[in-house]
Design a protein around this motif. Structure first.
Motif, short mmCIF file in Angstrom:
data_model
loop_
_atom_site.label_atom_id
_atom_site.label_comp_id
_atom_site.label_asym_id
_atom_site.label_seq_id
_atom_site.Cartn_x
_atom_site.Cartn_y
_atom_site.Cartn_z
N VAL A 302 0.87 -1.18 0.00
CA VAL A 302 0.00 0.00 0.00
C VAL A 302 0.90 1.23 0.00
O VAL A 302 1.83 1.32 0.80
N GLU A 304 0.71 5.33 0.23
CA GLU A 304 -0.25 6.40 0.55
C GLU A 304 0.40 7.42 1.48
O GLU A 304 1.47 7.17 2.04
N GLY A 305 -0.24 8.56 1.64
CA GLY A 305 0.17 9.54 2.64
C GLY A 305 1.40 10.33 2.26
O GLY A 305 1.64 10.63 1.09
N ILE A 308 3.89 10.04 -0.79
CA ILE A 308 3.47 10.28 -2.18
C ILE A 308 4.29 11.40 -2.87
O ILE A 308 4.80 11.18 -3.98
N ILE A 331 -2.56 2.16 -4.43
CA ILE A 331 -1.89 3.47 -4.44
C ILE A 331 -2.99 4.52 -4.25
O ILE A 331 -3.95 4.54 -5.02
N ARG A 332 -2.87 5.32 -3.17
CA ARG A 332 -3.89 6.36 -2.96
C ARG A 332 -3.23 7.68 -2.56
O ARG A 332 -2.01 7.74 -2.43
N ASP A 333 -4.02 8.73 -2.45
CA ASP A 333 -3.53 10.08 -2.12
C ASP A 333 -2.68 10.69 -3.24
O ASP A 333 -1.87 11.58 -3.00
N ASP A 364 -7.89 8.89 -6.85
CA ASP A 364 -6.56 9.39 -6.46
C ASP A 364 -5.49 8.30 -6.53
O ASP A 364 -4.53 8.33 -5.77
N GLY A 365 -5.65 7.33 -7.41
CA GLY A 365 -4.61 6.30 -7.51
C GLY A 365 -5.05 5.09 -8.30
O GLY A 365 -5.80 5.21 -9.28
#
Ligand code: S3P
Length: 432
Positions: A302, A304-305, A308, A331-333, A364-365
């Motif tokens: 993961v 994130e945060g 990034i 994958i986020r943010d 966002d990903g």
């Protein structure tokens, strides 16, 4: 156009070209410094050449030899009005950083770029510069370039940036050189800190605390010699190639490993990637090392945060790597990917799907499920890749192409010249 086919391994040594972010800044700060700045390892990619061109148009003499750029700086108030529009090409860094400088001059400028650049969001610099009292307008009133900037003295501000963006931060700090007091920027997470490091080394008073950075104006900048380290964003393609291609071992020399840029190395390590560091040293005030990368069994992860911003330009090739990892990668943010040289969430997903990957774009990903069966390599198959003239998409899918069945055709492959003109030659040298 380029056609790629599966390679049994990648082997050998590459030295990646100079860092794009640092090359831009070396020319800009050299132009604003008193005396000469000599730059070794400058990236002669199209983006950085746009920066040189803009400063030449503003009266700065810049000499180029094969391995050295000499900028004859004229001090903070030495630029002059360009008779022509400043052509920023494809370069967001040129546009946003120069805007901060131009806002404080005693002349008027117009900045414009190519079709992709002129759709990228500029409100993120128009708003803070306007708070500083700058007169900056989007000529088409769409918050994009072309930008008209009527320079005049500026007010100091403290800006809470809604985005972790080194371009926004640098724009404001550079405008701060022309402001009536201390200018500071607080970001939601720390973005690359090359501006702070290099401005300091030119003699500026720049203070950093957590995610806040403050520039105290009044000090002259002084020309100096700069060694530009290799670009980790360019190294990223070979790092991923070394990890996902079977039976591979490559050495990537002279890679800048500044913490605010090196998120990809942390991610690769957390996925089980075999990366070793050799010859750790400093160049141009930045940490540098040679990397040995070997084929590895990778696990999903993961991402994130706060990490990034430290790997934002590498996410397309990280998404590719995730297709070769066991299990799910999230994958986020990374909403910022939507406003890069292309909408990279959309274009990476579309092209990887066309090659048979299991990838779901999110706002966002991405969510990527590996199709790896134990003991078998995942199967991507060739496809025709449209990269919307985005250099990082062309290079990502070249690495996909050497790990896919059948042919992968990259239609607008020349766009790699933006950041890595030698890319395909170096890739060929590593493949059988
Ligand atoms: C850059 C900052 C990043 C990065 C870009 C170069 C720079 O953009 O994506 O390639 O040199 O400051 P943002 O500041 O928009 O995140």
């Amino acid at each position: 156009m380029r056609t790629l086919t599966r390679t049994p391994f990648v082997k050998g040594t590459v030295t990646v070209p100079g860092d794009k972010s640092i090359s831009h800044r070396a020319v800009m700060f050299g132009a604003l410094a008193q005396g000469d700045t000599t730059i070794h390892g400058f990236l002669k990619g199209a983006d950085c050449l746009s920066t040189i061109d803009c400063f030449r148009r503003m009266g700065i003499e810049i000499e180029e030899t094969d391995d050295l750029i000499t900028v004859h700086g004229k001090g903070l108030h030495g630029l002059k009005e360009s008779v022509e529009i400043l052509d920023v090409g494809n370069s967001g860094t040129t546009t946003r950083l120069i805007s901060g400088i131009l806002a404080g001059q005693n002349f008027t400028s117009v900045l414009s770029g190519d079709a992709s650049l002129n759709t990228r969001p500029m409100k993120r610099i128009i708003s803070p510069l306007t708070m500083m009292g700058a007169d900056i307008r989007s000529l088409k009133e769409n918050d994009c370039a072309p930008l008209l900037i009527k320079g005049h003295p500026l007010k100091a501000i403290h800006y809470n940036s809604p985005v972790a963006s080194a371009q926004v931060k640098s724009c404001i700090l550079l405008a701060g050189l022309y402001a009536d007091g201390e200018t500071s920027v607080t970001e939601p997470a720390l973005s690359r800190d090359h501006t702070e490091r290099m401005l300091r080394s030119f003699g500026a008073d720049v203070r950093s605390e957590g995610t806040t950075c403050t520039l105290v104006p009044g000090k002259a900048l002084h020309g100096k010699h700069i060694e530009i380290p290799g670009d980790i964003s360019s190294a990223a393609y070979f790092i991923v190639a070394g990890l996902i291609t079977p039976n591979s071992e490559i050495e990537i020399r002279n890679v800048g490993i500044n913490e605010t840029r090196a998120g990809i190395l942390k991610v690769c390590e957390s996925m089980g990637g075999d990366i070793r560091y050799k010859n750790r040293r400093e160049a141009g005030g930045e940490p540098v090392a040679d990397l040995i990368v070997k084929s590895s069994d990778l696990q999903g992860t993961v991402i994130e945060g706060d990490i990034i911003p430290t790997l934002i330009d590498e996410l397309p090739v990280i998404a590719l790597m995730a297709c070769f990892a066991d299990g799910k990668t999230i994958i986020r943010d990374a909403h910022e990917l939507r406003v890069k040289e292309s909408d990279r969430i959309e274009i990476v997903s579309r092209n990887l799907k066309a090659m048979g990957a299991d990838i779901i774009p999110t706002e966002d990903g991405f969510i990527i499920n590996s199709r790896q069966d134990p003991g078998f390599f995942p199967v991507l198959h060739g496809a025709r890749i449209e990269c919307a003239l985005d250099h990082r998409i062309a290079m990502t899918f070249a690495i996909a192409g050497i790990n896919a069945d059948e042919e992968t055709v990259i239609t607008d492959s020349d766009c790699v010249d933006v950041s890595y003109p030698e890319f395909f030659g170096q890739l060929d040298s590593l493949c059988l």
